[in-house]
Write a protein that holds these residues in place. Structure first.
Motif, PDB file in Angstrom:
ATOM      1  N   ARG A  85       0.834  -1.210   0.000  1.00 47.57           N
ATOM      2  CA  ARG A  85       0.000   0.000   0.000  1.00 47.57           C
ATOM      3  C   ARG A  85       0.867   1.258   0.000  1.00 47.57           C
ATOM      4  NH1 ARG A  85      -5.185  -0.866   1.049  1.00 47.57           N
ATOM      5  NH2 ARG A  85      -5.300   0.998  -0.278  1.00 47.57           N
ATOM      6  N   LEU A  86       1.869   1.256  -0.883  1.00 43.46           N
ATOM      7  CA  LEU A  86       2.785   2.388  -1.002  1.00 43.46           C
ATOM      8  C   LEU A  86       2.652   3.085  -2.351  1.00 43.46           C
ATOM      9  CD1 LEU A  86       6.034   0.847   0.556  1.00 43.46           C
ATOM     10  CD2 LEU A  86       4.514   2.544   1.595  1.00 43.46           C
ATOM     11  N   ASP A 101      -7.022  -9.311   4.017  1.00 46.50           N
ATOM     12  CA  ASP A 101      -7.017  -8.747   2.671  1.00 46.50           C
ATOM     13  C   ASP A 101      -6.407  -7.346   2.745  1.00 46.50           C
ATOM     14  OD1 ASP A 101      -7.388  -7.958   0.097  1.00 46.50           O
ATOM     15  OD2 ASP A 101      -9.581  -7.910   0.169  1.00 46.50           O
ATOM     16  N   LEU A 102      -5.168  -7.218   2.262  1.00 47.30           N
ATOM     17  CA  LEU A 102      -4.461  -5.941   2.357  1.00 47.30           C
ATOM     18  C   LEU A 102      -5.155  -4.852   1.549  1.00 47.30           C
ATOM     19  CD1 LEU A 102      -0.784  -7.239   2.017  1.00 47.30           C
ATOM     20  CD2 LEU A 102      -2.118  -6.870   4.098  1.00 47.30           C
ATOM     21  N   ALA A 103      -5.846  -5.243   0.477  1.00 41.78           N
ATOM     22  CA  ALA A 103      -6.519  -4.249  -0.356  1.00 41.78           C
ATOM     23  C   ALA A 103      -7.654  -3.556   0.384  1.00 41.78           C
ATOM     24  CB  ALA A 103      -7.052  -4.910  -1.626  1.00 41.78           C
ATOM     25  N   SER A 104      -8.167  -4.193   1.433  1.00 44.93           N
ATOM     26  CA  SER A 104      -9.286  -3.618   2.182  1.00 44.93           C
ATOM     27  C   SER A 104      -8.834  -2.695   3.310  1.00 44.93           C
ATOM     28  CB  SER A 104     -10.148  -4.746   2.771  1.00 44.93           C
ATOM     29  OG  SER A 104      -9.442  -5.456   3.783  1.00 44.93           O
ATOM     30  N   LEU A 105      -7.529  -2.639   3.581  1.00 43.62           N
ATOM     31  CA  LEU A 105      -7.023  -1.842   4.699  1.00 43.62           C
ATOM     32  C   LEU A 105      -6.729  -0.411   4.272  1.00 43.62           C
ATOM     33  CD1 LEU A 105      -4.510  -4.339   6.372  1.00 43.62           C
ATOM     34  CD2 LEU A 105      -6.944  -4.012   6.884  1.00 43.62           C
ATOM     35  N   ASP A 106      -6.905   0.511   5.200  1.00 43.72           N
ATOM     36  CA  ASP A 106      -6.484   1.890   4.999  1.00 43.72           C
ATOM     37  C   ASP A 106      -4.956   1.915   5.010  1.00 43.72           C
ATOM     38  OD1 ASP A 106      -5.709   4.554   5.253  1.00 43.72           O
ATOM     39  OD2 ASP A 106      -7.340   5.057   6.613  1.00 43.72           O
ATOM     40  N   PRO A 107      -4.315   2.500   3.974  1.00 43.48           N
ATOM     41  CA  PRO A 107      -2.847   2.519   3.943  1.00 43.48           C
ATOM     42  C   PRO A 107      -2.201   3.137   5.171  1.00 43.48           C
ATOM     43  CG  PRO A 107      -3.747   3.217   1.829  1.00 43.48           C
ATOM     44  CD  PRO A 107      -4.900   3.110   2.779  1.00 43.48           C
ATOM     45  N   GLU A 108      -2.927   4.040   5.843  1.00 47.62           N
ATOM     46  CA  GLU A 108      -2.366   4.715   7.015  1.00 47.62           C
ATOM     47  C   GLU A 108      -2.834   4.093   8.326  1.00 47.62           C
ATOM     48  OE1 GLU A 108      -0.065   6.872   6.573  1.00 47.62           O
ATOM     49  OE2 GLU A 108      -0.351   6.740   4.404  1.00 47.62           O
TER      50      GLU A 108
END
Length: 342
Positions: free
Chosen positions: A67-68, A91-98
């Motif tokens: 998520r960079l 699921d990394l795509a569902s996480l807020d990058p911050e």
């Protein structure tokens, strides 16, 4: 839970499953599809090689997982699942990058070795300061304990006199030593997965061999799952267990490394292999090349993305239709040549 079919039932568990990942960069000039439905599996304790020319989306894939992605890039679809089909599935795509959870994953669960260590490391702080910060980000330890851990990391990656080199600035170290520091940074959080983005590009041949040997030794010692991004087929042959070949933001072939080199199925893979210099070639013999260049992602050709450069295209079908993608978790090629007899 995400389903992860595998052709080889003896293969280890999947550590990271990427499915239909799509990334776009939107600007006033239009929309650029940097990744267009990328899918692959990274198995626990093994090395996945991701190979392709510059501009094929390899580094964007790595940065997407962590998520960079820089503005104006956004993930528009797909999933990136850690520990699929287990209670730990994320699921990394569902996480807020911050978000806190993503920061714990970034560096803690997944480490990243950047392509150019001189730009990845700050010139304003010593190697030790940067390593200590990385250690304390993921471990509840004192500064003294973190310094001891940082010294151990420098020793683990083969840096001589780590007790004194820890106080050196990056510009005081050679390229090979800076890359070793970059590897130590990636290991500071004790990750399960390490993504190595062109880790040997700026190094001489001897140092490249040393870095690859170091990565292999660390992987075996710590049982790390390694995603190795490169354009060098020689590095792929030496390091990878499975290979994903990318072209213009899509996966065009997936295969075990021995199968890929013995019987490549996609014309692009064959062209990459033919372009590798051979010690059996006649003196002054011209090297094989792939005609043309990778198109800009904002101006994709119709049909198969590779057809303007492909010497094996199958009539009009390659110019009008997009081949089916490789089924996730399976070996194969996204090419009409594998469907239509020559």
């Amino acid at each position: 839970m995400l389903q992860t079919p595998m052709a080889d039932h003896a293969a280890p568990a999947v550590a990271l499953a990427v499915r239909d990942l799509a990334v776009q960069f939107r600007s006033e000039q239009g929309v650029v599809r940097a990744l267009d439905g990328v899918s692959f599996d990274l198995h626990a304790g093994r090395t996945l090689g991701i190979v392709g020319e510059s501009g094929c989306g390899k580094s964007v894939t790595a940065r997407s997982i962590l998520r960079l992605i820089d503005h104006p890039g956004i993930i528009t679809g797909g999933r990136m699942v850690l520990d699929p089909s287990t209670p730990r599935e994320i699921d990394l795509a569902s996480l807020d990058p911050e978000s806190r959870q993503m920061r714990e994953v970034r560096g803690g669960r997944i480490g990243l070795i950047f392509q150019e260590p001189m730009t990845a490391l700050s010139v304003h702080y010593t190697v030790g300061n940067q390593l200590i910060e990385a250690v304390r980000q993921h471990h509840s330890v004192s500064v003294a304990e973190a310094r001891n851990r940082a010294t151990e990391l420098l020793r683990d990656v083969g840096i001589p006199r780590p007790e004194t080199r820890i106080d050196a600035y990056p510009f005081e170290l050679s390229g090979g030593l800076r890359q070793r520091v970059g590897i130590a940074m990636a290991l500071a959080g004790d990750p399960d997965i390490v993504i190595a983005d062109e880790p040997t590009t700026a190094l001489d041949v001897t140092t490249q061999a040393q870095i690859l040997s170091l990565l292999r030794g660390l992987q075996e010692a710590k049982n790390i799952s390694l995603m190795l991004i490169t354009h060098d087929m020689g590095v792929i042959a030496e390091m990878a267990d499975e290979v994903t070949v990318m072209y213009l933001g899509r996966v065009v072939e997936v295969a075990p490394v021995r199968q890929l080199f013995a019987a490549p199925r996609h014309p692009y893979t064959r062209a990459l292999l033919h372009a590798v210099p051979s010690i059996l070639a006649r003196p002054r013999q011209r090297l094989s090349t792939i005609g043309g260049a990778v198109p800009h992602p904002g101006s994709r050709p119709f049909g198969c993305s590779f057809h303007p450069r492909c010497a094996e295209r199958v009539g009009a079908v390659c110019m009008e239709r997009i081949p089916d993608p490789v089924p996730p978790g399976q070996a194969g090629a996204s090419c009409f040549r594998t469907e239509v007899p020559a």
